[in-house]
Enzyme design. Structure first.
Site, mmCIF file in Angstrom:
data_model
loop_
_atom_site.group_PDB
_atom_site.id
_atom_site.type_symbol
_atom_site.label_atom_id
_atom_site.label_comp_id
_atom_site.label_asym_id
_atom_site.label_seq_id
_atom_site.Cartn_x
_atom_site.Cartn_y
_atom_site.Cartn_z
ATOM 1 C CD GLU A 88 -1.219 0.332 3.645
ATOM 2 O OE1 GLU A 88 -2.054 -0.516 3.925
ATOM 3 O OE2 GLU A 88 -1.128 1.445 4.191
ATOM 4 C CB CYS A 145 -2.146 -5.504 6.569
ATOM 5 S SG CYS A 145 -1.819 -3.894 7.304
ATOM 6 C CG HIS A 165 -2.079 -8.378 10.205
ATOM 7 N ND1 HIS A 165 -0.904 -7.997 9.590
ATOM 8 C CD2 HIS A 165 -2.725 -7.221 10.532
ATOM 9 C CE1 HIS A 165 -0.859 -6.676 9.535
ATOM 10 N NE2 HIS A 165 -1.938 -6.188 10.104
#
Lengths: 131, 345
Positions: free
Chosen positions: B79, B111, B235
């Site tokens: 990103e 993400c 994550h």
């Protein structure tokens, strides 16, 4: 436009592509087109080894416009593992950490950006070996 | 999802920049009393998500000996692309010396863009359209000065080379599940420098809901349970979330320990789960099974199961991620501000 010239040079800047004399074996970086500087023999493109050691260096405080964002930066005189000698910027190292003889390896980094066009020029820099 | 023809990880590599900043340095500037992590990485003035991807790909290729002329796709999840329009793969192909007879694109899913790239590459490889493909997750993520994100938004990335299992892989991808919904927890509009977030959406409706749903769907569909896995990677936007989601799903802290790097390196966004996977593969043994569950704001989650093979011993990343962690140096807020380009001259 300077970006066009940069684009033509991108491969040897990205990948340590040099030239080697077919007669005497001398190697050059940046690549030398045409005859060998030492013996006049024919040259061919070769990919040079990524590792070397620092022979000498200088610290640049008064940088040219395109490199002002990098100042102060270190330019090293480096001998690659096959004996090729070249000049390159060092990265991931502070002026107080640099030592003659230290082992270095090539990596790809931003060199500079053209202000008006925003074109980013990437190229080889050397950093202390990570292993 | 299961690939029709088995695929797996042929090689991998990960990279983090040399510079870190302590959360306490950021808190000192903005007068905050508590911080989410200890420290985070940030890129040097000459690094971006493309140079980080280059390092990760180079390590993956050189450590595994993957044939460059048979790589048929390179997808870069990020990103924080250097160009809004011009895929990072275009530079990577020439810089890495890969064949130009290839697919290339940038992927974006906050993400989880890196794991989204793994899914796409796996399909191309399994179908036989390509022999080898590289999926990258890389970011130099942005946090508005003083915002909560400034304490965790970090830099790093990892690459995995995917091939058919028959080529000889270091870890087979056994199965995967993906889950996506419209959840506005975090976004960045076109032309904006920093992302925005809706505070109340961050935890339960976004991160926890999507990861737990994705993992539970995966367990139901394929009959796995937490005890089947030696390791797990979730994550890691901060220290607490991955530990809490692990407990919610029945995993132990020991299972997530090798891949839990966020307390020291921060949230490397698209790189986060793949950097965790690389750190886990650095210590994994043949026969170990690894669960990976990514999370991308917006929002979605991909869950994978990797079964490590005997080839792990000869294909481990050189250097391992640990070598990059050992060379970090701490910088102050002023150097961080300069290197991140937050000073307008």
């Amino acid at each position: 436009m300077p970006e066009i010239t940069e684009w033509r040079d991108r491969i040897w800047r990205y990948r340590l592509i040099g030239t080697k004399c077919k007669s005497c074996g001398s190697t050059y970086y940046p690549p030398r087109n045409g005859k060998c500087f030492r013996c006049g023999g024919e040259t061919e493109e070769v990919e040079l080894p990524r590792r070397g050691k620092l022979l000498s260096y200088t610290i640049v405080y008064q940088a040219p416009t395109l490199y002002k964002h990098s100042s102060p930066y270190i330019v090293g005189y480096i001998e690659l593992s096959n004996g090729t000698r070249l000049f390159a910027m060092l990265t991931d190292i502070e002026p107080g950490e640099v030592r003659v003889g230290m082992e270095l390896e090539a990596t790809l980094r931003r060199l500079y950006t053209y202000g008006d066009s925003g074109h980013i020029v990437y190229g080889v820099k050397f950093r202390p070996v990570v292993e | 999802m299961k690939a029709k023809n088995k695929v797996g990880i042929y090689g991998y590599g990960a990279y983090i920049p040399r510079y870190i900043i302590e959360n306490s340095s950021i808190a000192q500037v903005w007068g905050k009393l508590s911080t989410p992590i200890k420290s985070k990485t940030f890129p040097s003035y000459d690094e971006d998500s493309l140079t980080i991807a280059y390092e990760a790909c180079r390590i993956a290729i050189e450590s595994s000996g993957a044939p460059k002329d048979r790589v048929g796709a390179i997808y870069v999840g990020s990103e924080s692309k250097p160009y809004a329009v011009k895929p990072s793969g275009t530079v990577l192909i020439d810089a890495l010396g890969l064949s130009r007879r290839t697919l290339s694109a940038d992927f974006e899913f906050a993400c989880k863009a890196g794991t989204e790239a793994i899914q796409a590459i796996s399909g191309l490889v399994s179908s036989g359209m390509i022999d080898f493909g590289i999926a990258v997750g890389t970011d130099t993520s942005q946090g508005r000065p003083g915002d909560e994100l400034e304490y965790t938004a970090a830099a790093g990335g990892a690459a995995v080379i995917i091939s058919r299992a028959s080529e000889g892989v270091l870890a087979e991808i056994e199965a995967s599940t993906s889950y996506v919904s419209d959840t506005p927890d975090f976004w960045r509009r076109s032309g904006e420098k920093y992302p925005r977030h809706l505070y109340r959406f961050t935890g339960e409706p976004a991160y926890f809901h999507h990861i737990t749903t994705s993992v539970k769907m995966f367990f139901e569909e394929y009959g796995f349970s937490p005890k089947d896995f030696t390791y797990a990677i979730f994550h890691q936007p901060n220290s607490k979330f991955p530990q809490r989601v692990a407990r919610m799903l029945g995993f132990t802290i020991d299972q997530i320990k090798p891949g839990l790097l966020s307390p020291i390196i921060g949230n490397t966004y698209s790189g986060a789960t793949l950097v965790g996977l690389a750190a886990t593969l650095d210590v994994a043994k043949p026969g170990d099974r690894i669960l990976l569950a990514s999370f991308g704001s917006g929002a979605g989650s991909d869950t994978f199961s990797f079964l490590v093979t005997d080839l792990i011993e000869e294909r481990r990343a050189k250097p391992p991620l640990r070598a990059f962690l050992e060379r970090v140096v701490t910088k102050d807020y002023s150097t961080y501000v300069r290197y991140r380009g937050k000073l307008m001259l």
